[in-house]
Design a protein around this motif. Structure first.
Motif, PDB file in Angstrom:
ATOM      1  N   VAL A 169     -11.709  15.114  -8.355  1.00 16.53           N
ATOM      2  CA  VAL A 169     -10.775  14.174  -7.737  1.00 16.53           C
ATOM      3  C   VAL A 169      -9.636  13.939  -8.716  1.00 16.53           C
ATOM      4  O   VAL A 169      -9.867  13.647  -9.896  1.00 16.53           O
ATOM      5  CB  VAL A 169     -11.456  12.829  -7.400  1.00 16.53           C
ATOM      6  N   LYS A 170      -8.424  14.077  -8.221  1.00 14.08           N
ATOM      7  CA  LYS A 170      -7.255  13.817  -9.051  1.00 14.08           C
ATOM      8  C   LYS A 170      -6.807  12.380  -8.844  1.00 14.08           C
ATOM      9  O   LYS A 170      -6.668  11.916  -7.706  1.00 14.08           O
ATOM     10  CB  LYS A 170      -6.115  14.771  -8.700  1.00 14.08           C
ATOM     11  N   ILE A 171      -6.624  11.677  -9.943  1.00 12.95           N
ATOM     12  CA  ILE A 171      -6.206  10.281  -9.901  1.00 12.95           C
ATOM     13  C   ILE A 171      -4.717  10.191 -10.207  1.00 12.95           C
ATOM     14  O   ILE A 171      -4.247  10.723 -11.215  1.00 12.95           O
ATOM     15  CB  ILE A 171      -6.988   9.444 -10.931  1.00 12.95           C
ATOM     16  N   PHE A 172      -3.999   9.521  -9.331  1.00 14.81           N
ATOM     17  CA  PHE A 172      -2.580   9.265  -9.550  1.00 14.81           C
ATOM     18  C   PHE A 172      -2.442   7.788  -9.912  1.00 14.81           C
ATOM     19  O   PHE A 172      -2.684   6.909  -9.082  1.00 14.81           O
ATOM     20  CB  PHE A 172      -1.771   9.592  -8.297  1.00 14.81           C
TER      21      PHE A 172
ATOM     22  N   GLY B 104      -0.251   7.796 -15.505  1.00 11.42           N
ATOM     23  CA  GLY B 104      -0.312   9.252 -15.480  1.00 11.42           C
ATOM     24  C   GLY B 104      -1.316   9.760 -14.462  1.00 11.42           C
ATOM     25  O   GLY B 104      -1.904   8.983 -13.697  1.00 11.42           O
ATOM     26  N   ASN B 105      -1.525  11.073 -14.468  1.00  9.45           N
ATOM     27  CA  ASN B 105      -2.466  11.704 -13.546  1.00  9.45           C
ATOM     28  C   ASN B 105      -3.670  12.230 -14.319  1.00  9.45           C
ATOM     29  O   ASN B 105      -3.518  12.794 -15.410  1.00  9.45           O
ATOM     30  CB  ASN B 105      -1.788  12.848 -12.798  1.00  9.45           C
ATOM     31  N   PHE B 106      -4.864  12.059 -13.726  1.00  6.16           N
ATOM     32  CA  PHE B 106      -6.091  12.440 -14.414  1.00  6.16           C
ATOM     33  C   PHE B 106      -7.031  13.137 -13.434  1.00  6.16           C
ATOM     34  O   PHE B 106      -6.999  12.882 -12.235  1.00  6.16           O
ATOM     35  CB  PHE B 106      -6.786  11.204 -14.999  1.00  6.16           C
ATOM     36  N   LEU B 107      -7.886  13.986 -13.973  1.00  2.41           N
ATOM     37  CA  LEU B 107      -8.856  14.709 -13.159  1.00  2.41           C
ATOM     38  C   LEU B 107     -10.264  14.277 -13.562  1.00  2.41           C
ATOM     39  O   LEU B 107     -10.604  14.275 -14.745  1.00  2.41           O
ATOM     40  CB  LEU B 107      -8.692  16.218 -13.368  1.00  2.41           C
ATOM     41  N   ILE B 108     -11.068  13.885 -12.570  1.00  2.00           N
ATOM     42  CA  ILE B 108     -12.451  13.497 -12.849  1.00  2.00           C
ATOM     43  C   ILE B 108     -13.385  14.308 -11.953  1.00  2.00           C
ATOM     44  O   ILE B 108     -13.000  14.745 -10.865  1.00  2.00           O
ATOM     45  CB  ILE B 108     -12.691  11.986 -12.617  1.00  2.00           C
ATOM     46  N   ARG B 109     -14.606  14.504 -12.421  1.00  2.00           N
ATOM     47  CA  ARG B 109     -15.596  15.223 -11.610  1.00  2.00           C
ATOM     48  C   ARG B 109     -16.313  14.208 -10.724  1.00  2.00           C
ATOM     49  O   ARG B 109     -17.201  13.480 -11.168  1.00  2.00           O
ATOM     50  CB  ARG B 109     -16.595  15.959 -12.497  1.00  2.00           C
ATOM     51  N   ASP B 110     -15.904  14.148  -9.475  1.00  2.00           N
ATOM     52  CA  ASP B 110     -16.456  13.179  -8.527  1.00  2.00           C
ATOM     53  C   ASP B 110     -16.054  13.618  -7.126  1.00  2.00           C
ATOM     54  O   ASP B 110     -15.420  14.661  -6.948  1.00  2.00           O
ATOM     55  CB  ASP B 110     -15.933  11.770  -8.835  1.00  2.00           C
ATOM     56  N   SER B 111     -16.406  12.824  -6.141  1.00  2.00           N
ATOM     57  CA  SER B 111     -16.012  13.113  -4.758  1.00  2.00           C
ATOM     58  C   SER B 111     -15.397  11.869  -4.134  1.00  2.00           C
ATOM     59  O   SER B 111     -15.708  10.739  -4.533  1.00  2.00           O
ATOM     60  CB  SER B 111     -17.218  13.555  -3.928  1.00  2.00           C
TER      61      SER B 111
END
Length: 252
Positions: A172-175, A179-186
């Motif tokens: 899941v990409k967080i805006f 900034g923008n971040f990528l986490i392993r989740d659904s």
């Protein structure tokens, strides 16, 4: 309110008279008929019945015997040619007792009493459900912080700073404002953890911070465009529109 009514009587003319009168009331959504207790039991098991007009003396199974076989009793108005059953009728909490022959005015008075009673029951059930919901929310903690990684650096991100989430495969990409971040989740898992008063699923690929909405614009095929305060435009899918509008108390 709309109710479902069952008329139980072994006399066809008696049933027909009640059915015809019932059909003139806006509150009646459905009227079903049964000519004996066995048919009536089957109908109460296969459909939700709010009110029964019930004859007492019927072949093979009396009205009282029928009530013993119904697991969840609806409101009952007895319809009979014999006044000797009145005391017993009220012992089983009958709402009313119509003695044949009765006129239309007497019938309407009994029916309107039933409607008033059903409205009170409906209000009570709603209050109980609301209280249950409030109780279930007590102590429930929604997600307030998310751990994100940027290179070798691990940061704590405040959920309130997040503008939206976007599904990207197994991630899941967080805006966010920072900034923008990528986490392993659904998105499905996040949706369960986020406060629904602040975050809503708007698309199979997006969860949005609803505090950032500026306006909604009609699009094609039942979809809508959501314009955010920073001029970002996201899509509200028609598949999520009803739930989204209900949560935000919107009518579109």
């Amino acid at each position: 309110m709309k109710i479902s009514v069952l008329v139980v009587d072994d006399e066809p003319l008696a049933r027909s008279k009640i059915v015809n009168w019932l059909k003139k009331f806006d509150e009646v959504a459905e009227v079903q008929e049964a000519q004996n207790g066995f048919e009536a039991v089957e109908l109460t098991q296969s459909s939700k019945i709010d009110l029964i007009f019930l004859d007492i003396q019927m072949p093979e199974m009396s009205g009282f015997e029928l009530l013993e076989k119904i697991e969840k009793l609806p409101l009952v108005i007895f319809v009979t040619a014999f006044d000797k059953f009145a005391i017993e009728a009220f012992k089983v909490n009958a709402l009313d007792y119509l003695l044949k022959p009765f006129d239309k005015e007497r019938f309407e008075n009994a029916f309107l009493r039933a409607i008033d009673q059903l409205k009170q029951i409906e209000n009570l059930e709603f209050a109980e459900k609301l209280q249950s919901l409030l109780e279930s929310q007590k102590g429930k903690v929604f997600l307030e912080k998310i751990t994100v990684r940027l290179g070798k650096k691990i940061s704590i991100l405040e959920v309130r700073e997040i503008k939206w989430f976007k599904a990207e495969g197994n991630y899941v990409k967080i805006f966010a404002e920072s900034g923008n971040f990528l986490i392993r989740d659904s998105l499905l898992n996040l949706e369960k953890k986020l406060n629904p008063q602040e975050f809503q699923r708007i698309h199979k690929s997006y969860i949005l911070n609803t505090n950032l909405i500026q306006e909604l614009q009609s699009a094609s095929h039942g979809d809508y465009h959501i314009l955010l305060k920073d001029s970002t435009k996201l899509t509200l899918s028609r598949n999520y529109k009803d739930k989204f509008c209900k949560a935000l108390e919107l009518k579109i």
